[in-house]
Design a protein around this motif. Structure first.
Motif, PDB file in Angstrom:
ATOM      1  N   LEU A 152       0.835  -1.200   0.000  1.00  0.00           N
ATOM      2  CA  LEU A 152       0.000   0.000   0.000  1.00  0.00           C
ATOM      3  C   LEU A 152       0.871   1.252   0.000  1.00  0.00           C
ATOM      4  N   ARG A 153       1.932   1.237   0.784  1.00  0.00           N
ATOM      5  CA  ARG A 153       2.854   2.373   0.799  1.00  0.00           C
ATOM      6  C   ARG A 153       3.522   2.534  -0.567  1.00  0.00           C
ATOM      7  N   HIS A 186       1.126   4.115  -3.031  1.00  0.00           N
ATOM      8  CA  HIS A 186       1.002   5.569  -2.842  1.00  0.00           C
ATOM      9  C   HIS A 186       2.222   6.286  -3.401  1.00  0.00           C
ATOM     10  N   TYR A 222      -8.317   9.143  -2.309  1.00  0.00           N
ATOM     11  CA  TYR A 222      -8.589   7.717  -2.150  1.00  0.00           C
ATOM     12  C   TYR A 222     -10.041   7.522  -1.720  1.00  0.00           C
ATOM     13  N   LEU A 273      -1.895   2.354   4.389  1.00  0.00           N
ATOM     14  CA  LEU A 273      -1.988   3.420   3.401  1.00  0.00           C
ATOM     15  C   LEU A 273      -1.980   4.809   4.033  1.00  0.00           C
ATOM     16  N   GLU A 274      -2.870   5.052   4.956  1.00  0.00           N
ATOM     17  CA  GLU A 274      -3.043   6.416   5.464  1.00  0.00           C
ATOM     18  C   GLU A 274      -1.786   7.003   6.104  1.00  0.00           C
TER      19      GLU A 274
END
Length: 458
Positions: free
Chosen positions: A191-192, A195, A256, A270-271
């Motif tokens: 996820l990182r 991004h 997102y 992610l966040e």
């Protein structure tokens, strides 16, 4: 089977390739190792122990391959520059590597073929992976430097620029389930990495524009989710969020999706990677969207919404992926052209910018007959059905400006090695002999019947 379709004036007909899949020459003229060189050397990572070390030897045979494009009358060629050839350590320009792309672009223009350049098609310099690769936020500035270097050298002749090809695959298959380079298995890291891909796209798009580029895009791979029954709408939503909207929505400036963030909250991956201002950078406007389409995905909902999915994508729960339905390609992908029509119609309405089918094609068992002909009837039928699907979308109002077949050449198909053949040109990987297949002749006929000047991508 050519059909009587009439495509819009200026519709771009072409074929696509990627650097690591065709160039070979992995040690020539100062090129540094890529993550795919490293990954292919891992026993069992690639079918048959294959690598792109030689591939189609396009690095030495590019003139022959460009001449084949000209012979087919395909007016556009989507190719990628190899970051480790341009910058062996990921940061320092390599004159010899840049000179190769000089020669390639000049050869294309000599044959009146429009270059459509992709900056990143998965071959990250190993030197940058050693520093964290796409898990490291600094890669955003490294990629912008690379984009600027390539544009400074080729921007006087190349009009159309694509930042990334299929960040879904690069991030999720490379860092999430490990089936692609660099072979990591870390859902949170994936996820990182995803991004950082999108953030790098935004910074590169800004850098390209600052240097005068006027036609900038990103190529995303879409797989429309098809419900198995009337109660499978949540499965469709969940799969669509991770596979499609994760990448499309922030590029369009919508950030997102909130349902995606809810679905991924249990991973907490992610966040924390998203910093203030990131979404504005990712939303740097693009002039057109590259649409890569091969097959839909059939899904069904699980009784327990928290049950892990059988789909190896980060965070998916509460749904299951079902087997595809025949007819299938050699790679086991479902042939479903109606999904392409629906996808293009939906994207045109949602995006409000021109679309280009940047990849579409299929692998079938190809044989060179004793007379030297490759009668790939299944692929001819595939192209006919999918071109009809594109035309139907255009008739329904979709703003589609081009179709780039995958692929010009049979090539190194990543973890599948040299088994699947996608090319409209057959390659004998021992002799490097090229043979135009019947599917290539078919595309040539369609392009010739629709060779109407005018139009533009974005």
């Amino acid at each position: 089977m050519v059909g009587d379709w009439v495509f819009p004036p200026g519709f771009l007909w072409g074929a696509a390739t990627a650097a690591y899949q065709i160039e070979g020459a992995v040690a020539d003229d100062g090129r540094g190792p890529s993550i795919w060189d490293t990954f292919a050397a891992v026993p069992g990572a690639v079918e048959g122990g294959a690598s792109g070390a030689t591939a189609c030897d396009h690095y030495h045979r590019y003139r022959e391959d460009v001449a084949l494009l000209g012979e087919l009358g395909l007016g556009a060629y989507r190719f990628s520059t190899a970051w480790p050839r341009v910058m062996p350590d990921g940061r320092t320009p390599n004159a010899a590597g840049l000179a190769f792309y000089d020669r390639l672009v000049d050869s294309l223009l000599e044959h009146s073929i429009t270059p459509v350049l992709t900056l990143y098609h998965w071959d990250l310099p190993q030197a940058l992976q050693d520093r964290g690769g796409w898990l490291e936020r600094d890669i955003v500035s490294w990629f912008a430097e690379y984009a600027t270097t390539v544009h400074s050298r080729l921007g006087d002749r190349v009009q159309h620029w694509t930042t990334l090809n299929e960040p879904f695959c690069s991030a999720f298959l490379g860092y999430g389930n490990g089936v692609h380079a660099p072979g990591l298995r870390d859902p949170r890291g994936a996820l990182r990495a995803a991004h950082h891909h999108l953030l790098a796209h935004g910074h590169a798009a800004r850098a390209l524009r600052a240097n005068g580029a006027t036609s900038v895009s990103i190529a995303l791979n879409f797989s429309p989710a098809l419900p198995d029954g009337p109660d499978d709408h949540d499965a469709v939503r969940r799969f669509d969020a991770v596979h499609n909207r994760f990448f499309l929505d922030p590029v369009l400036g919508h950030g997102y999706p909130t349902d995606l963030l809810d679905d991924l909250a249990h991973l907490d991956g992610l966040e924390p990677a998203v910093h203030d201002g990131d979404l504005a950078v990712i939303a740097e406007p693009v002039d057109w969207l590259g649409v890569n389409y091969y097959a839909p995905t059939r899904v069904t909902s699980l009784a327990d919404p928290t049950e892990p999915s059988n789909c190896p994508l980060p965070g998916l729960r509460g749904m299951s992926v079902l087997p595809p339905r025949a007819p299938l390609t050699v790679t086991g992908w479902e042939q479903h052209p109606d999904s392409l029509t629906d996808l293009l119609t939906h994207l045109s309405q949602r995006c409000g910018i021109p679309l280009v089918v940047a990849e579409n094609g299929a692998a079938f068992p190809d044989v060179v007959d004793p007379d030297g002909r490759v009668r790939d009837t299944d692929r001819v039928r595939y192209f006919a059905e999918h071109l009809r699907a594109v035309h139907t979308a255009i008739e329904a109002g979709a703003d589609v400006r081009g179709y780039l077949a995958w692929s010009l050449l049979d090539n190194f198909e990543w973890a599948s090695g040299y088994g699947p053949r996608f090319g409209v040109v057959h390659v004998d990987f021992t002799s490097q002999r090229r043979t135009i297949k019947d599917s290539g002749q078919f595309l040539a006929q369609v392009a010739a019947r629709n060779a109407v000047p005018g139009g533009h991508l974005g």
